[in-house]
Design a protein around this motif. Structure first.
Motif, PDB file in Angstrom:
ATOM      1  N   LEU A  85       0.844  -1.187   0.000  1.00 40.47           N
ATOM      2  CA  LEU A  85       0.000   0.000   0.000  1.00 40.47           C
ATOM      3  C   LEU A  85       0.883   1.242   0.000  1.00 40.47           C
ATOM      4  N   ILE A  86       0.783   2.034  -1.064  1.00 39.03           N
ATOM      5  CA  ILE A  86       1.467   3.328  -1.116  1.00 39.03           C
ATOM      6  C   ILE A  86       0.463   4.337  -0.587  1.00 39.03           C
ATOM      7  N   LYS A  87       0.619   4.687   0.689  1.00 37.12           N
ATOM      8  CA  LYS A  87      -0.415   5.450   1.380  1.00 37.12           C
ATOM      9  C   LYS A  87      -0.316   6.946   1.078  1.00 37.12           C
ATOM     10  N   THR A  88      -1.401   7.504   0.562  1.00 37.92           N
ATOM     11  CA  THR A  88      -1.507   8.940   0.326  1.00 37.92           C
ATOM     12  C   THR A  88      -2.974   9.324   0.238  1.00 37.92           C
ATOM     13  N   ASP A  89      -3.301  10.487   0.773  1.00 36.94           N
ATOM     14  CA  ASP A  89      -4.671  10.991   0.683  1.00 36.94           C
ATOM     15  C   ASP A  89      -4.841  11.942  -0.494  1.00 36.94           C
ATOM     16  N   GLU A  93      -2.302  11.690 -10.009  1.00 39.60           N
ATOM     17  CA  GLU A  93      -2.519  11.677 -11.461  1.00 39.60           C
ATOM     18  C   GLU A  93      -1.718  10.543 -12.111  1.00 39.60           C
ATOM     19  N   PRO A  94      -2.110  10.126 -13.326  1.00 36.90           N
ATOM     20  CA  PRO A  94      -1.475   8.966 -13.971  1.00 36.90           C
ATOM     21  C   PRO A  94       0.052   9.022 -14.054  1.00 36.90           C
ATOM     22  N   LEU A  95       0.627  10.188 -14.347  1.00 29.90           N
ATOM     23  CA  LEU A  95       2.086  10.266 -14.457  1.00 29.90           C
ATOM     24  C   LEU A  95       2.743   9.980 -13.112  1.00 29.90           C
ATOM     25  N   ALA A  96       2.182  10.536 -12.035  1.00 35.24           N
ATOM     26  CA  ALA A  96       2.727  10.274 -10.705  1.00 35.24           C
ATOM     27  C   ALA A  96       2.554   8.802 -10.333  1.00 35.24           C
ATOM     28  N   VAL A  97       1.416   8.217 -10.709  1.00 36.73           N
ATOM     29  CA  VAL A  97       1.195   6.788 -10.467  1.00 36.73           C
ATOM     30  C   VAL A  97       2.265   5.967 -11.180  1.00 36.73           C
ATOM     31  N   ALA A  98       2.529   6.296 -12.442  1.00 32.53           N
ATOM     32  CA  ALA A  98       3.533   5.565 -13.220  1.00 32.53           C
ATOM     33  C   ALA A  98       4.918   5.704 -12.595  1.00 32.53           C
ATOM     34  N   LYS A  99       5.239   6.885 -12.088  1.00 35.18           N
ATOM     35  CA  LYS A  99       6.551   7.094 -11.463  1.00 35.18           C
ATOM     36  C   LYS A  99       6.679   6.281 -10.173  1.00 35.18           C
ATOM     37  N   ILE A 100       5.590   6.235  -9.383  1.00 38.22           N
ATOM     38  CA  ILE A 100       5.612   5.423  -8.162  1.00 38.22           C
ATOM     39  C   ILE A 100       5.757   3.947  -8.508  1.00 38.22           C
ATOM     40  N   LEU A 101       5.000   3.508  -9.507  1.00 40.32           N
ATOM     41  CA  LEU A 101       5.070   2.101  -9.919  1.00 40.32           C
ATOM     42  C   LEU A 101       6.458   1.757 -10.456  1.00 40.32           C
ATOM     43  N   LYS A 102       7.097   2.700 -11.095  1.00 35.52           N
ATOM     44  CA  LYS A 102       8.479   2.475 -11.557  1.00 35.52           C
ATOM     45  C   LYS A 102       9.379   2.169 -10.369  1.00 35.52           C
ATOM     46  N   GLY A 103       9.198   2.926  -9.276  1.00 34.13           N
ATOM     47  CA  GLY A 103       9.973   2.661  -8.074  1.00 34.13           C
ATOM     48  C   GLY A 103       9.667   1.302  -7.480  1.00 34.13           C
ATOM     49  N   VAL A 104       8.388   0.918  -7.483  1.00 39.62           N
ATOM     50  CA  VAL A 104       7.995  -0.396  -6.972  1.00 39.62           C
ATOM     51  C   VAL A 104       8.607  -1.501  -7.821  1.00 39.62           C
ATOM     52  N   VAL A 105       8.571  -1.332  -9.146  1.00 43.16           N
ATOM     53  CA  VAL A 105       9.143  -2.325 -10.056  1.00 43.16           C
ATOM     54  C   VAL A 105      10.642  -2.480  -9.806  1.00 43.16           C
ATOM     55  N   GLU A 106      11.343  -1.374  -9.622  1.00 43.00           N
ATOM     56  CA  GLU A 106      12.788  -1.437  -9.380  1.00 43.00           C
ATOM     57  C   GLU A 106      13.092  -2.135  -8.057  1.00 43.00           C
ATOM     58  N   ALA A 107      12.190  -1.986  -7.069  1.00 44.85           N
ATOM     59  CA  ALA A 107      12.400  -2.637  -5.776  1.00 44.85           C
ATOM     60  C   ALA A 107      12.023  -4.118  -5.805  1.00 44.85           C
ATOM     61  N   GLU A 108      10.984  -4.469  -6.571  1.00 45.60           N
ATOM     62  CA  GLU A 108      10.454  -5.829  -6.570  1.00 45.60           C
ATOM     63  C   GLU A 108      11.011  -6.703  -7.687  1.00 45.60           C
ATOM     64  N   SER A 109      11.468  -6.085  -8.766  1.00 38.58           N
ATOM     65  CA  SER A 109      12.019  -6.805  -9.937  1.00 38.58           C
ATOM     66  C   SER A 109      11.067  -7.866 -10.489  1.00 38.58           C
ATOM     67  N   PRO A 110       9.836  -7.501 -10.820  1.00 41.56           N
ATOM     68  CA  PRO A 110       8.914  -8.479 -11.420  1.00 41.56           C
ATOM     69  C   PRO A 110       9.286  -8.752 -12.878  1.00 41.56           C
ATOM     70  N   GLU A 201       3.370  -1.136   4.024  1.00 40.39           N
ATOM     71  CA  GLU A 201       2.948   0.246   3.816  1.00 40.39           C
ATOM     72  C   GLU A 201       4.148   1.117   3.449  1.00 40.39           C
ATOM     73  N   LYS A 202       3.991   1.878   2.401  1.00 35.83           N
ATOM     74  CA  LYS A 202       5.019   2.802   1.934  1.00 35.83           C
ATOM     75  C   LYS A 202       4.375   4.165   1.732  1.00 35.83           C
ATOM     76  N   ALA A 203       5.186   5.136   1.326  1.00 37.03           N
ATOM     77  CA  ALA A 203       4.702   6.473   0.993  1.00 37.03           C
ATOM     78  C   ALA A 203       5.316   6.887  -0.337  1.00 37.03           C
ATOM     79  N   PRO A 204       4.656   7.767  -1.087  1.00 38.96           N
ATOM     80  CA  PRO A 204       5.235   8.213  -2.367  1.00 38.96           C
ATOM     81  C   PRO A 204       6.657   8.748  -2.217  1.00 38.96           C
ATOM     82  N   GLY A 205       6.920   9.400  -1.063  1.00 39.23           N
ATOM     83  CA  GLY A 205       8.250   9.942  -0.835  1.00 39.23           C
ATOM     84  C   GLY A 205       9.330   8.875  -0.764  1.00 39.23           C
ATOM     85  N   ASP A 206       8.944   7.630  -0.400  1.00 43.27           N
ATOM     86  CA  ASP A 206       9.913   6.540  -0.361  1.00 43.27           C
ATOM     87  C   ASP A 206      10.485   6.247  -1.737  1.00 43.27           C
TER      88      ASP A 206
END
Length: 248
Positions: A85-89, A93-110, A201-206
């Motif tokens: 869960l990337i927690k944020t209230d 927007e889609p570009l920010a979502v893609a950037k966060i997911l890029k970070g998740v992909v780099e951490a998880e290596s799917p 639980e993570k945050a976008p800033g992570d």
């Protein structure tokens, strides 16, 4: 093979959406929320790949408020192994979502990322394509069939003229269309098991991402009410009425 599946918490598709009285947005108070239907298809496809032995682990990730954990639990009950869960209230927007997911992909290596082609709240249809561009990975959008073999993903996708089949070298991005599969209902035993599956639980800033919006909503209005139809006696009357309304 590890499969990453992003899921989004949206207003349930059976709910009639109401606009706020000040027209600043959509009223979410006391409204039933659920997983985006296209994301349900993504989770189902990932779980099926695992059941076939083509994937070893299915990880689901959601970006949103604390309540998005319920959406992750639904995906875990369907058969996913763990959640993030990337927690944020904020409204992300889609570009920010893609950037966060890029970070998740780099951490998880799917080896494969499967997303719904679009969310039913904003209908942007952008995140999968943006993520593929940021990662420089091959992509297959609007998938109606996905087959994994020999480190490649064979994706049949729907286009205006019919069907197109792509062969993607993994790791790759796939976005799902309606005809890919029919998502399962989570059984009660699986719902109980999902409560014990881990959610980090993570945050976008992570991931070094600023979720500040780049767009501002000027006004949100409901579509105009459709006028009742009327019957005409003949074609000539129909044409004259259409002319009167400026339709032709």
């Amino acid at each position: 093979m590890k499969v990453l599946v992003p899921v989004k918490r949206v207003i349930d598709y059976n709910v009639k959406v109401r606009v706020k009285s000040d027209q600043s947005g959509v009223d979410l108070a006391n409204v039933k929320m659920s997983m985006n239907p296209f994301d349900e298809i993504s989770v189902e496809e990932a779980v099926r790949l695992k059941e076939k032995g083509a994937a070893e682990e299915v990880v689901v990730v959601s970006i949103g408020p604390q309540q998005a954990q319920e959406t992750l639990r639904t995906a875990l009950a369907m058969g996913a192994d763990r959640g993030i869960l990337i927690k944020t209230d904020d409204t992300v927007e889609p570009l920010a979502v893609a950037k966060i997911l890029k970070g998740v992909v780099e951490a998880e290596s799917p080896d494969l990322v499967i997303l719904g082609k679009q969310a039913i709240d904003d209908d942007s249809n952008q995140t999968g394509q943006m993520l593929a561009a940021l990662l420089d990975w091959p992509q297959g959008t609007f998938a109606s069939e996905v087959v994994l073999e020999d480190g490649k993903a064979k994706v049949t996708r729907e286009i205006d003229g019919g069907l197109q089949t792509l062969e993607l070298q993994t790791p790759a991005i796939v976005t799902t269309d309606l005809r890919l599969n029919e998502p399962r209902y989570a059984s009660l035993p699986n719902i109980m098991k999902a409560k014990k599956k881990p959610i980090d639980e993570k945050a976008p800033g992570d991931y070094g991402v600023d979720t500040a919006p780049r767009l501002s909503v000027v006004k949100v209005t409901e579509p105009p009410v459709r006028e009742a139809g009327e019957k005409v006696e003949d074609v000539a009357t129909l044409v004259s009425k259409l002319k009167a309304k400026g339709a032709i």
